[in-house]
Design a protein around this motif. Structure first.
Motif, mmCIF file in Angstrom:
data_model
loop_
_atom_site.group_PDB
_atom_site.id
_atom_site.type_symbol
_atom_site.label_atom_id
_atom_site.label_comp_id
_atom_site.label_asym_id
_atom_site.label_seq_id
_atom_site.Cartn_x
_atom_site.Cartn_y
_atom_site.Cartn_z
ATOM 1 N N THR A 1 1.255 -1.101 0.230
ATOM 2 C CA THR A 1 -0.356 0.396 -0.381
ATOM 3 C C THR A 1 0.852 1.169 0.350
ATOM 4 O O THR A 1 1.414 1.611 1.055
ATOM 5 N N ILE B 1 -6.707 5.620 -1.283
ATOM 6 C CA ILE B 1 -5.999 4.765 -1.457
ATOM 7 C C ILE B 1 -5.299 4.043 -2.176
ATOM 8 O O ILE B 1 -6.321 2.965 -2.477
ATOM 9 N N ARG C 1 -12.538 -2.633 0.366
ATOM 10 C CA ARG C 1 -11.932 -2.625 -1.025
ATOM 11 C C ARG C 1 -12.639 -3.267 -1.897
ATOM 12 O O ARG C 1 -11.911 -2.830 -2.780
ATOM 13 N N TYR D 1 -14.895 0.390 5.946
ATOM 14 C CA TYR D 1 -14.669 1.419 4.779
ATOM 15 C C TYR D 1 -12.986 0.196 4.772
ATOM 16 O O TYR D 1 -12.632 0.044 3.239
ATOM 17 N N TYR D 2 -12.526 0.500 5.957
ATOM 18 C CA TYR D 2 -11.005 -0.070 5.457
ATOM 19 C C TYR D 2 -10.285 -1.437 5.216
ATOM 20 O O TYR D 2 -9.448 -1.998 5.406
ATOM 21 N N THR E 1 -16.521 2.942 9.069
ATOM 22 C CA THR E 1 -15.581 3.351 8.874
ATOM 23 C C THR E 1 -14.726 1.988 9.067
ATOM 24 O O THR E 1 -13.286 1.974 7.909
#
Length: 433
Positions: free
Chosen positions: A8, A430, A279, A273-274, A270
């Motif tokens: 990442t 990201i 993803r 989401y991560y 949240t």
């Protein structure tokens, strides 16, 4: 190949200047409303804004996370309000103390049996029946059984309306109605998603808009279930009512309940989401073909996100109906309960949960305060015109000022789409290397 390279590529941390400035400006606006309009009025506005924030979070995960344009938010809001009313309103002894519940139960069981018969007819091809004949049998059965069931239901509902008014509620705690409201909205969203998520985005918007109108029409015309246009009031609160502790304190307590709900929802969204699930959802949104090539179940994931968004809309609709202490099926309007939520998400930034909260509160303050401000400006203009030119004072300034809301929101969305098409707080992507 450099195996030490991280998977990442994270952007360098920066001070969230934009976020701080925008939320500071929002705080000043809220304080200004408190100073001008008073604590009771302003707290009511914040509670309603918090309920709309839950609706906006439901839409932003559908549209922002997965690219699903849901134009039927109003329908799921109405389902949440219906459950809040049905589960919290006191029991109607005129209905439950008669033989009407048994007759209604028999009709509902007949309806379930008819649905099972039609479903079985659609599977006759497995017994060797030609598909064309199977379809004909299923259609004929559906039409005949529909007429039988609807006539029996009409007879019972006419008796309910004549003898009891409507079936009443269940007298359960308010929170039960909110939970069931989310579950019902999610269940309806599941069946809608099974049919509509295969459509392109523009056709999905048309389909959800039509289904929302169907839900509203059903609730409006089912007097035996919702009292229709006669409305149901008052609805209980999950906190002490204004008659017990006063308007300001009661609304502040209600605001604390909605704030806790938003905090929990925000935290969970949240984290999701991560997480790998989030993803994957964004990968499907950005490139469905590539995601399918990686072995992802596209339809299942899209259905998951649609149902999740509908659940939040149902919960938000239930909280809003309870706070207004009124269930009025005719009061659910596409402008107030779909378009306004869409503007909140666009202003804040689709896919950004923090931006959605900012957009919800900001847009609702503008929506509420544009009326009084427009009325003040109109009265000022009339006063100056009378003093300078001898104008006659119009008699409908109040209604004209309310119409200014639509103009202000239209102007706002135009400016945002022109100068900040990704919202004031765009989604932070990201990058992966």
């Amino acid at each position: 190949m450099d195996k030490t390279r991280p998977d990442t590529v994270a952007a360098p941390r920066r001070f969230p200047l934009r976020e701080v400035v925008l939320f500071a400006a929002l705080l000043l606006a809220v304080l200004g409303v408190y100073a001008v309009m008073g604590a009771a009025y302003s707290t009511r506005m914040l509670v309603e804004a918090a309920c709309y924030a839950i609706l906006a979070l439901g839409l932003t995960i559908q549209w922002g996370y997965a690219g699903q344009f849901n134009a039927g938010v109003m329908g799921f809001v109405a389902l949440g309000g219906f459950c809040a009313m049905t589960f919290s309103v006191p029991v109607n002894e005129a209905f439950w103390g008669s033989e009407l519940p048994g007759e209604l139960g028999r009709v509902l069981l007949t309806m379930v049996a008819a649905a099972l018969v039609v479903f079985g007819a659609t599977r006759l091809d497995r017994l060797g029946v030609p598909k064309a004949l199977r379809t004909l049998i299923a259609v004929v059965l559906a039409m005949v059984l529909y007429l039988v069931v609807i006539n029996a239901l009409r007879d019972v509902t006419d008796q309910i309306e004549a003898r009891a008014g409507f079936i009443g509620g269940l007298g359960l705690p308010v929170g039960v109605g909110w939970i069931v409201g989310g579950a019902l909205a999610g269940g309806v969203g599941y069946f809608i998603g099974r049919v509509c998520l295969g459509l392109r985005s523009d056709y999905l918007a048309i389909a959800t808009l039509g289904i929302a109108e169907i839900i509203k029409a059903f609730l409006k015309n089912s007097d035996w279930l919702t009292r229709g246009t006669a409305t149901v009031s008052p609805l209980p609160w999950p906190v002490p009512a204004p008659a017990e502790v006063g308007f300001t304190l009661a609304r502040a307590l209600y605001l604390s309940v909605t704030a806790v709900m938003i905090a929990v929802i925000f935290f969970l969204l949240t984290r999701a989401y991560y997480a790998p699930w989030g993803r994957m959802i964004r990968a499907i949104r950005d490139n469905e073909v590539s995601a399918a090539a990686m072995g992802k179940d596209i339809n299942r994931r899209r259905l998951e996100i649609f149902v999740l968004g509908c659940i939040l809309m149902g919960i938000g609709g239930a909280a809003l109906a309870s706070f207004n202490s009124l269930f009025d099926p005719q009061g659910y309007l596409p402008l107030n309960h779909t378009f306004l939520v869409l503007v909140m998400v666009i202003l804040g930034g689709p896919g950004n949960n923090l931006g959605t909260l900012f957009g919800a509160v900001t847009v609702y303050i503008i929506w509420i305060m544009s009326g009084p401000i427009a009325l003040y400006l109109m009265e000022l203009a009339v006063t100056l015109g009378q003093a300078s030119f001898g104008w006659e004072a119009p008699t409908n300034l109040d209604s004209r000022a309310l119409q200014a809301r639509v103009f202000v929101i239209g102007l706002l969305i135009t400016l945002v789409l022109r100068f900040a098409p990704k919202g004031l707080l765009p989604e932070k992507v990201i990058h992966h290397g």
